[in-house]
Design a protein around this motif. Structure first.
Motif, short mmCIF file in Angstrom:
data_model
loop_
_atom_site.label_atom_id
_atom_site.label_comp_id
_atom_site.label_asym_id
_atom_site.label_seq_id
_atom_site.Cartn_x
_atom_site.Cartn_y
_atom_site.Cartn_z
N UNK A 286 5.89 78.80 30.90
CA UNK A 286 7.14 78.81 31.65
C UNK A 286 8.25 79.28 30.72
N UNK A 287 9.30 79.80 31.31
CA UNK A 287 10.42 80.34 30.54
C UNK A 287 11.57 79.33 30.57
N UNK A 288 12.09 79.03 29.39
CA UNK A 288 13.24 78.14 29.26
C UNK A 288 14.41 78.88 28.63
N UNK A 289 15.61 78.49 29.01
CA UNK A 289 16.83 79.04 28.41
C UNK A 289 17.31 78.07 27.33
N UNK A 290 17.45 78.57 26.11
CA UNK A 290 17.88 77.73 24.99
C UNK A 290 19.00 78.45 24.23
N UNK A 291 19.80 77.71 23.45
CA UNK A 291 20.82 78.35 22.62
C UNK A 291 20.17 79.30 21.61
N UNK A 292 20.85 80.36 21.23
CA UNK A 292 20.26 81.32 20.28
C UNK A 292 19.81 80.69 18.96
N UNK A 293 20.54 79.68 18.48
CA UNK A 293 20.16 79.07 17.20
C UNK A 293 18.97 78.12 17.32
N UNK A 294 18.48 77.91 18.55
CA UNK A 294 17.31 77.06 18.76
C UNK A 294 16.02 77.87 18.92
N UNK A 295 16.13 79.19 18.83
CA UNK A 295 14.95 80.05 18.99
C UNK A 295 14.16 80.04 17.68
N UNK A 296 12.87 79.62 17.70
CA UNK A 296 12.09 79.57 16.46
C UNK A 296 11.67 80.97 16.02
N UNK A 297 11.32 81.10 14.75
CA UNK A 297 10.83 82.37 14.24
C UNK A 297 9.47 82.68 14.85
N UNK A 298 9.24 83.95 15.15
CA UNK A 298 7.94 84.38 15.63
C UNK A 298 7.64 84.04 17.07
#
Length: 210
Positions: A71-83
């Motif tokens: 599923x797709x979730x919307x998160x703040x840009x700084x919460x996006x993990x590497x890779x």
């Protein structure tokens, strides 16, 4: 003409009385609208978000991902993990995922999985006994043992190999019988040739490393 003028004055008096009777309600409505507009201006636009792919439920290692697993979730840009992986459909999990956990490259079988373990070589190995292969989980450490069924005798062909993934077996519809189960191991580069030779000629099993 005077009757028309009198009627118009009467209508104005009725409208005026009704407006005055409701002046408090109108004032409250206007005040609420002004407060809402002020708050909207003070808060500004909503913060930006980024769409990332996550697990729709708890998933086990070896799962071949389909659309229902994600599923797709919307998160703040700084919460996006590497890779983080945009489209993981059809990929195989190398390790378990909890519901809501982002799908990253090192959780999937592939080149990135090997890159997460520098100094080791990722190698798919078919174990003849699917039952013993099913006991393995990503993260296990094993010594890979080769046995010669004809000459007898066993030897360790890879010490302390790291289990990267245990893909689920799949039926491809072929009439050819497929025995055993494939596991993905990370082994010392010096042992790769010996493991490959043993997998082709000998019976492979394992012992859990201490």
């Amino acid at each position: 003409m005077s009757s028309i003028r009198a009627r118009a004055q009467q209508v104005r008096r009725v409208v005026r009385r009704r407006v005055l009777a409701r002046r408090r309600l109108l004032a409250a409505l206007f005040t609420a609208g002004a407060v809402a507009a002020g708050l909207q201006a003070a808060l500004g636009p909503p913060p930006p978000t980024v769409a990332i792919t996550t697990a729709a439920r708890d998933l086990s290692a070896g799962t071949v991902l389909d659309a229902d697993d994600l599923r797709v979730l919307e998160v703040p840009p700084d919460a996006v993990p590497s890779g983080v992986v945009d489209d993981a459909t059809g990929r195989t999990l190398a390790a378990p995922l909890r519901s809501g956990e982002p799908v990253t490259d090192v959780r999937l079988v592939g080149a990135s999985l090997a890159a997460a373990h520098p100094g080791l070589t990722a190698l798919p190995v078919r174990l003849p006994d699917p039952g013993s292969a099913a006991l393995l989980e990503a993260g296990d450490r094993i010594d890979l043992v080769a046995t010669d069924p004809q000459a007898g005798g066993s030897r360790v062909v890879a010490y302390d190999a790291l289990v990267l993934a245990v893909p689920e077996s799949s039926d491809d519809g072929s009439s050819e019988p497929v025995t055993g189960a494939v596991v993905v191991l990370a082994v010392d580069p010096a042992a790769v040739a010996d493991v490959a030779d043993a997998a082709a000629r000998l019976f492979l099993t394992y012992a859990f490393s201490r």
